[in-house]
Write a protein that holds these residues in place. Structure first.
Motif, PDB file in Angstrom:
ATOM      1  N   GLY A 135       0.843  -1.199   0.000  1.00 49.50           N
ATOM      2  CA  GLY A 135       0.000   0.000   0.000  1.00 49.50           C
ATOM      3  C   GLY A 135       0.877   1.247   0.000  1.00 49.50           C
ATOM      4  N   ASN A 136       0.245   2.404   0.004  1.00 51.06           N
ATOM      5  CA  ASN A 136       1.040   3.620   0.215  1.00 51.06           C
ATOM      6  C   ASN A 136       1.495   3.635   1.666  1.00 51.06           C
ATOM      7  N   ALA A 137       2.679   4.179   1.926  1.00 52.34           N
ATOM      8  CA  ALA A 137       3.154   4.241   3.312  1.00 52.34           C
ATOM      9  C   ALA A 137       4.076   5.428   3.481  1.00 52.34           C
TER      10      ALA A 137
ATOM     11  N   VAL B 186       3.013   0.872  -5.283  1.00 50.66           N
ATOM     12  CA  VAL B 186       2.268   0.386  -6.457  1.00 50.66           C
ATOM     13  C   VAL B 186       1.427   1.542  -6.976  1.00 50.66           C
ATOM     14  N   SER B 187       1.548   1.857  -8.237  1.00 49.28           N
ATOM     15  CA  SER B 187       0.728   2.942  -8.789  1.00 49.28           C
ATOM     16  C   SER B 187      -0.004   2.506 -10.039  1.00 49.28           C
ATOM     17  N   GLY B 188      -1.153   3.111 -10.240  1.00 56.13           N
ATOM     18  CA  GLY B 188      -1.938   2.844 -11.444  1.00 56.13           C
ATOM     19  C   GLY B 188      -3.419   2.780 -11.163  1.00 56.13           C
TER      20      GLY B 188
ATOM     21  N   VAL C 218      10.015   6.666  -3.168  1.00 56.10           N
ATOM     22  CA  VAL C 218       9.854   6.971  -4.602  1.00 56.10           C
ATOM     23  C   VAL C 218       8.359   7.074  -4.935  1.00 56.10           C
ATOM     24  N   LYS C 219       7.546   6.191  -4.326  1.00 60.12           N
ATOM     25  CA  LYS C 219       6.094   6.263  -4.578  1.00 60.12           C
ATOM     26  C   LYS C 219       5.521   7.569  -4.012  1.00 60.12           C
ATOM     27  N   THR C 220       6.033   7.995  -2.867  1.00 59.25           N
ATOM     28  CA  THR C 220       5.539   9.241  -2.261  1.00 59.25           C
ATOM     29  C   THR C 220       5.832  10.424  -3.184  1.00 59.25           C
ATOM     30  N   VAL C 221       7.053  10.468  -3.728  1.00 60.84           N
ATOM     31  CA  VAL C 221       7.397  11.565  -4.650  1.00 60.84           C
ATOM     32  C   VAL C 221       6.547  11.449  -5.923  1.00 60.84           C
ATOM     33  N   HIS C 222       6.332  10.219  -6.374  1.00 59.91           N
ATOM     34  CA  HIS C 222       5.419  10.009  -7.515  1.00 59.91           C
ATOM     35  C   HIS C 222       4.074  10.686  -7.221  1.00 59.91           C
ATOM     36  N   ASN C 223       3.555  10.458  -6.020  1.00 56.77           N
ATOM     37  CA  ASN C 223       2.242  11.026  -5.699  1.00 56.77           C
ATOM     38  C   ASN C 223       2.296  12.545  -5.563  1.00 56.77           C
ATOM     39  N   GLY C 224       3.443  13.067  -5.069  1.00 56.70           N
ATOM     40  CA  GLY C 224       3.585  14.529  -5.017  1.00 56.70           C
ATOM     41  C   GLY C 224       3.525  15.105  -6.428  1.00 56.70           C
ATOM     42  N   ILE C 225       4.218  14.455  -7.356  1.00 56.28           N
ATOM     43  CA  ILE C 225       4.179  14.904  -8.759  1.00 56.28           C
ATOM     44  C   ILE C 225       2.754  14.753  -9.303  1.00 56.28           C
ATOM     45  N   GLU C 226       2.114  13.664  -8.915  1.00 63.02           N
ATOM     46  CA  GLU C 226       0.709  13.435  -9.333  1.00 63.02           C
ATOM     47  C   GLU C 226      -0.171  14.623  -8.896  1.00 63.02           C
ATOM     48  N   TYR C 227      -0.027  15.028  -7.631  1.00 65.94           N
ATOM     49  CA  TYR C 227      -0.794  16.181  -7.130  1.00 65.94           C
ATOM     50  C   TYR C 227      -0.514  17.417  -7.995  1.00 65.94           C
ATOM     51  N   ALA C 228       0.786  17.646  -8.291  1.00 67.08           N
ATOM     52  CA  ALA C 228       1.184  18.854  -9.014  1.00 67.08           C
ATOM     53  C   ALA C 228       0.656  18.831 -10.450  1.00 67.08           C
TER      54      ALA C 228
ATOM     55  N   ALA D 167     -11.429  19.225  -2.846  1.00 69.54           N
ATOM     56  CA  ALA D 167     -10.644  18.015  -3.136  1.00 69.54           C
ATOM     57  C   ALA D 167     -10.384  17.193  -1.883  1.00 69.54           C
ATOM     58  N   GLY D 168     -10.457  15.878  -2.039  1.00 72.46           N
ATOM     59  CA  GLY D 168     -10.065  14.979  -0.952  1.00 72.46           C
ATOM     60  C   GLY D 168      -8.570  14.700  -1.025  1.00 72.46           C
ATOM     61  N   GLN D 169      -8.064  14.035  -0.040  1.00 75.42           N
ATOM     62  CA  GLN D 169      -6.658  13.621  -0.066  1.00 75.42           C
ATOM     63  C   GLN D 169      -6.421  12.612   1.048  1.00 75.42           C
ATOM     64  N   LYS D 170      -5.605  11.610   0.716  1.00 72.12           N
ATOM     65  CA  LYS D 170      -5.281  10.606   1.734  1.00 72.12           C
ATOM     66  C   LYS D 170      -3.938  10.887   2.390  1.00 72.12           C
ATOM     67  N   GLY D 171      -3.204  11.884   1.899  1.00 72.59           N
ATOM     68  CA  GLY D 171      -2.012  12.298   2.646  1.00 72.59           C
ATOM     69  C   GLY D 171      -0.669  12.121   1.969  1.00 72.59           C
ATOM     70  N   THR D 172      -0.637  11.463   0.805  1.00 76.57           N
ATOM     71  CA  THR D 172       0.680  11.205   0.220  1.00 76.57           C
ATOM     72  C   THR D 172       1.333  12.489  -0.305  1.00 76.57           C
ATOM     73  N   GLY D 173       0.527  13.418  -0.832  1.00 80.30           N
ATOM     74  CA  GLY D 173       1.088  14.702  -1.266  1.00 80.30           C
ATOM     75  C   GLY D 173       1.644  15.475  -0.074  1.00 80.30           C
TER      76      GLY D 173
ATOM     77  N   ALA E 208      -3.310  24.017  -2.482  1.00 84.86           N
ATOM     78  CA  ALA E 208      -4.546  24.259  -3.234  1.00 84.86           C
ATOM     79  C   ALA E 208      -5.640  23.269  -2.814  1.00 84.86           C
ATOM     80  N   ARG E 209      -5.242  22.011  -2.546  1.00 85.59           N
ATOM     81  CA  ARG E 209      -6.263  21.052  -2.070  1.00 85.59           C
ATOM     82  C   ARG E 209      -6.789  21.492  -0.709  1.00 85.59           C
ATOM     83  N   ASN E 210      -5.877  21.959   0.155  1.00 81.71           N
ATOM     84  CA  ASN E 210      -6.312  22.390   1.487  1.00 81.71           C
ATOM     85  C   ASN E 210      -7.261  23.586   1.379  1.00 81.71           C
TER      86      ASN E 210
ATOM     87  N   CYS F  17       1.628   3.756 -14.240  1.00 82.29           N
ATOM     88  CA  CYS F  17       1.324   4.614 -13.088  1.00 82.29           C
ATOM     89  C   CYS F  17       0.477   5.819 -13.490  1.00 82.29           C
ATOM     90  N   ILE F  18       0.017   6.535 -12.486  1.00 81.28           N
ATOM     91  CA  ILE F  18      -0.878   7.675 -12.741  1.00 81.28           C
ATOM     92  C   ILE F  18      -0.138   8.801 -13.456  1.00 81.28           C
ATOM     93  N   ILE F  19       1.159   8.965 -13.218  1.00 79.79           N
ATOM     94  CA  ILE F  19       1.870  10.081 -13.863  1.00 79.79           C
ATOM     95  C   ILE F  19       2.564   9.651 -15.160  1.00 79.79           C
TER      96      ILE F  19
END
Ligand SMILES: NC(=O)C1=CN([C@@H]2O[C@H](COP(=O)(O)OP(=O)(O)OC[C@H]3O[C@@H](n4cnc5c(N)ncnc54)[C@H](OP(=O)(O)O)[C@@H]3O)[C@@H](O)[C@H]2O)C=CC1
Ligand SMILES: O=C(CO)[C@H](O)[C@H](O)COP(=O)(O)O
Length: 469
Positions: free
Chosen positions: A103-105, A129-131, A183-193, A259-265, A288-290, A364-366
């Motif tokens: 999972g995300n962690a 895991v992304s996608g 690396v997944k966390t940074v992936h999600n940060g880029i995803e947010y951006a 916007a919702g968020q689970k916290g990875t960004g 911006a999500r906040n 992946c999402i990005i």
């Protein structure tokens, strides 16, 4: 009954899809879910793949159903749930049995769990895991972290289920400990951006150019044929095209703008601060999500100051918006890779930035067409900032004008573009050999005797402030 090769805990959106993917690739898999009825329903709905899935109703049965040395994937929410599952599983498992948190962690949690496992002499992996659901079902991007030997044990399965970019599996070991989850966390940060910049372009088209959702869908679809070709642009076209079955209105026009968020960004932004590595586009996207969630305050703001976004009056073209997004995307990815480089040094991970870019090319999402040349640029010179590579420097030269026109017109007409404008601000700082921090140093020395370095190298560490007080 024939034993399973692998086990999985957590048959939610991701776990169920991943289990079907694993079974489809020919691997027998045992599954368990906290709510037993979900396991039964999952197995009943697995069709032909059900023959390769062993449903179990207790962790003891799950472990017994897997051939030793075992590997069990956890696909459950980050945090306490993972600690609880590890605590429940470990006593049932042998010393060679591997637990994989997929999972995300928060990577600090993964580092702690990895250290605990290492001290106990048992294997543990933290993999990103992304996608989304579709990726998990048909081919995600997988970022492995933990002991290399443990990764090698599951690498064949991971490569079999992963997405492929021109035949190469998008699954790779990133480094020890929490490297995969980082690396997944940074992936999600880029995803947010990436998502935020697309939303900013959408807002300019909707409020500044008076375009309908259907017209905006056409623009995104056209952009998806050019340099911006990516999963997020593609799905933005699809969501802009969709209609509400209830009212027939454009779906986007009936969705609440909170916007919702689970916290990875947020994890990305927090870690960037700890590392003192600048990721302003990602931080702006989290901000911006906040802000989006503060509906009542925004409504009160509009009541006092009048509505923000005004028509642009033809000040911008769609080509300007496309160019601004191209430039913004390069700036935000450069910041993300810069963050990976900083973390690699701080943690001693030896991250291969090019390998991270390569596993993001599909699944992946990005995922986007730009990631292949980014992987090449990072491979040429991993220490060089991505914006300085010849290919991406040329793109920035070509599109920075559009980014300036877009952010300037937006500012003049009341459109908040936090991600695009913070990207531009960072870019301008990054191209200033003589900045303004000399003023900060003088101020710090004035009030706190903090000292400074002189341009001429003379050893005079303080200013003559006392004379002027
Ligand atoms: N959705 C996505 O796009 C992506 C999600 N992820 C990550 O994957 C993981 C799973 O997400 P997702 O599938 O979306 O989540 P879901 O909410 O769809 O499913 C959560 C699963 O975890 C189980 N679960 C929840 N709490 C506990 C607990 N305390 N102990 C044991 N099991 C528990 C649930 O069981 P029960 O049925 O009993 O409630 C369910 O099977 C998360 O870490 C998420 O961040 C990663 C990439 C993409
Ligand atoms: O990891 C993911 C995609 O890569 C998950 O979908 C995650 O939940 C997205 O983050 P958020 O819920 O904060 O938008």
């Amino acid at each position: 009954m024939e034993q399973a090769e692998i086990g999985l805990v957590g048959l939610g959106v991701m776990g169920a899809a991943l289990a079907l993917n694993i079974a489809e690739k020919g691997h027998r898999i045992a599954v368990w879910n906290r709510t037993g009825a979900v396991t039964e329903a999952f197995h009943a709905g697995a069709g032909a793949l059900a023959a390769r899935i062993v449903p179990t109703q207790s962790l003891t049965d799950l472990v017994a159903a897997i051939r030793p040395p075992r590997a069990v994937i956890l696909m459950i929410p980050a945090g306490e749930a993972v600690d609880q599952q590890i605590a429940a599983l470990r006593p049932l498992m042998g010393p060679d049995d591997l637990i994989i948190d997929a999972g995300n962690a928060d990577f600090h949690d993964t580092e702690r769990r990895a250290a605990t496992a290492e001290a106990a002499g048992v294997p543990f992996l933290g993999i990103g895991v992304s996608g989304g659901e579709e990726g998990a079902r048909h081919g995600p991007s997988i970022m492995g972290g933990g002991p290399k030997a443990a990764w090698e044990r599951v690498r064949p399965v991971m490569e079999a289920i992963a997405a492929r970019h021109q035949g190469t599996p998008c699954a790779a070991w990133m480094g020890p400990g929490g490297a995969g989850h980082f690396v997944k966390t940074v992936h999600n940060g880029i995803e947010y951006a990436d998502m935020q910049m697309i939303a900013e372009a959408y807002g300019l088209m909707r409020d500044g150019m008076g375009m309908s959702a259907a017209e905006i869908a056409d623009v995104f679809a056209a952009w998806n044929e050019g340099p911006l070709r990516s999963y997020l642009i593609e799905i933005s076209a699809a969501v802009a095209r969709a209609s509400d079955p209830e009212t027939g209105a454009a779906m986007l026009d009936v969705i609440l703008d909170a916007a919702g968020q689970k916290g990875t960004g947020r994890w990305t932004a927090i870690e960037a601060q700890h590392l003192a590595t600048p990721v302003p586009v990602i931080e702006a996207a989290v901000m911006a999500r906040n802000v989006s969630a503060r509906l009542n305050e925004r409504r009160a703001g509009e009541a006092v100051f009048g509505p923000g976004p005004q028509p642009l009056g033809g000040a911008l073209t769609l080509a300007d918006l496309e160019g601004a997004l191209i430039a913004g995307k390069i700036l935000c990815y450069a910041q993300g890779f810069g963050m990976l480089a900083a973390a690699s040094v701080a943690q001693g991970w030896g991250l291969d930035l090019s390998a991270a870019a390569r596993v993001w090319r599909a699944g992946c999402i990005i995922r986007s067409d730009m990631l292949d040349p980014m992987a090449a640029a990072l491979g040429e010179d991993p220490a060089r900032n991505l914006i300085l590579s010849p290919a991406f420097a040329a793109l920035l030269q070509r599109h920075q004008g559009a980014l300036r026109r877009v952010t300037a017109s937006a500012a003049l007409n009341g459109h908040g573009l936090p991600a695009l404008s913070s990207g531009l601000a960072w870019f301008d700082l990054m191209r200033s050999a003589r900045g303004t921090a000399n003023m900060l140093q003088a101020q710090r020395d004035f009030f706190g005797a903090h000292g400074f370095q002189r341009l001429d190298g003379k050893p005079i560490p303080h200013g003559p402030w006392g004379k002027h007080m």
